[in-house]
Design an enzyme around this catalytic site. Sequence first.
Site, PDB file in Angstrom:
ATOM      1  N   TYR A 147       0.239   9.254  -1.005  1.00  0.00           N
ATOM      2  CA  TYR A 147       0.884  10.617  -0.981  1.00  0.00           C
ATOM      3  C   TYR A 147       0.150  11.457  -1.376  1.00  0.00           C
ATOM      4  CZ  TYR A 147       5.051   7.522  -0.335  1.00  0.00           C
ATOM      5  OH  TYR A 147       5.978   6.730   0.178  1.00  0.00           O
ATOM      6  N   ARG A 160     -16.919   8.397  -3.677  1.00  0.00           N
ATOM      7  CA  ARG A 160     -16.778   7.513  -4.772  1.00  0.00           C
ATOM      8  C   ARG A 160     -16.588   6.324  -3.776  1.00  0.00           C
ATOM      9  NH1 ARG A 160     -14.120   6.527  -8.660  1.00  0.00           N
ATOM     10  NH2 ARG A 160     -15.718   6.413 -10.420  1.00  0.00           N
ATOM     11  N   GLU A 181     -16.759   2.994  -4.657  1.00  0.00           N
ATOM     12  CA  GLU A 181     -16.011   2.192  -5.456  1.00  0.00           C
ATOM     13  C   GLU A 181     -14.530   2.362  -5.243  1.00  0.00           C
ATOM     14  OE1 GLU A 181     -16.781  -0.641  -6.822  1.00  0.00           O
ATOM     15  OE2 GLU A 181     -19.032  -0.450  -6.450  1.00  0.00           O
ATOM     16  N   HIS A 211       0.815  -1.087  -0.053  1.00  0.00           N
ATOM     17  CA  HIS A 211      -0.112  -0.135   0.044  1.00  0.00           C
ATOM     18  C   HIS A 211       1.038   1.134   0.032  1.00  0.00           C
ATOM     19  CE1 HIS A 211      -1.434   3.250   2.681  1.00  0.00           C
ATOM     20  NE2 HIS A 211      -2.427   3.290   1.844  1.00  0.00           N
TER      21      HIS A 211
END
Length: 348
Positions: A133, A306, A308, A130
Site C-alpha cells: 500500500y 536498495r 536487498e 504479498h
Amino acid sequence: MPSTLSMRQRVEKYIDRLQEQIVSELEDLDETAPKFRRDEWVRQQGGRGLSCVFACAPESGKTTSSLETILEKAGVNVSVVHGMLPPSAIKEMRSDHSSIPYDGKTSLPFFAAGISLVIHPKNPFAPTVHANYRYFEITEKPTEGHEGPPKVVAWWFGGGSDLTPSYLSEFEVKHFHQTLKGACDQHGSELYPAFKKWCDEYFYIVHRQETRGVGGLFFDDLCSETHARLSDDITRPRTPDEIFSFIQSVGDAFIPSYIPILKANAIRPYTEHHRRWQLLRRGRYVEFNLVYDRGTRFGLKTPSARIESILMSLPETARWEYMTDLGVSEESEEWPLVKVLKEPCEWV
C-alpha cells in the site's frame, strides 16, 4: 474532527503502525523462532525506511537452516522517500495524471511512502502472501522566497494484496477474498470486483499462460480524477481523506485475511513430494517478479536503489525442472490449483 497533519504525515504514521502490528503478529505466532531483523536505513537523496526481515541462516557447512520455524523467509518493509522526479518519469505519469506540468526539461519534487510485504511460509500447505500500500505525491518546484508547504500538483494511492498457494483450499481462498471484499464494500460496491479483476490481469505470467496465484486486490492511480477502471457515476472514495480511509480499511484487513490461514497450516504434515511442488511454484513466483513486476523492474533500474529491499520478495529457495511431471495429471493433488491458475474464477 479533521486531522491537522498533512497527508504525508498521516500515511507515514499509518504504515509505521501497520508494519509493527504485522511483524508482532508473525513473531507471536512462532515464539521459539528468531525475531525479525529490523534494519533502519537512510536514503542519501532524501528519506528513510525500516526493513523487517525474517530468515534463518544455515549452520556451517549446510545450505539450509535446520531450525523448525513457521516462516522460511519474510519481509515487511516501510519506505518514506523524497527527491526530484526527472522529466522522463513525469512524461510517463502524465498519461494518468494530466495535472502534472511538463515541459520536457524540468524536474519536479516527489514524495513516496509505502509498506510492502511478502511472506513465504515453510509448510507447502501454507500459502505465500504479498501486500503493498503506497502514496505518491508531486509538488511544484519551490521558488525563491516561498514559505509554507509546496503546492501539490498530483497525488494518488495504490496497492493491493494477493495470495499464492501451492495447494488449493477453496475454503481458505474464499476467506481471503471475502475479508478483502468486506473491507472494500465499506467504501463502494464496485471496488472489489474492479480491483479483483485487475489483480487477475496484473499477476499473469504470460510465458506460462497462468496467473501467479489466486488473486486478491490490485489498484493504482486512485485519486480524485476519472479512473479508467471505475465508473464515474458510482459511489467511491474520491477525496484524499476518503481514499486514505479506504487504504486503512484494506491495510487493516491483512491480518484477519491471512493469519488464520497461516495458523491452520503451519504444522500440517507434508512429504518431500509436497515440498518439491512448493519449490516449483516458487520458481514461477520468481519468474513473475523478475520478468513482469513493475515495482521490481523500476527498482532495479533506479540509481542508488536498495537492491536487498527490492529483492526481499524472492523466496529463499526455488526449483525449476525441465518438463516436470508434477501438476500434469487431472487426478493429482496439484491439479485443482493448476486449473484455477489457468482459468481464474470468482471466489465470492
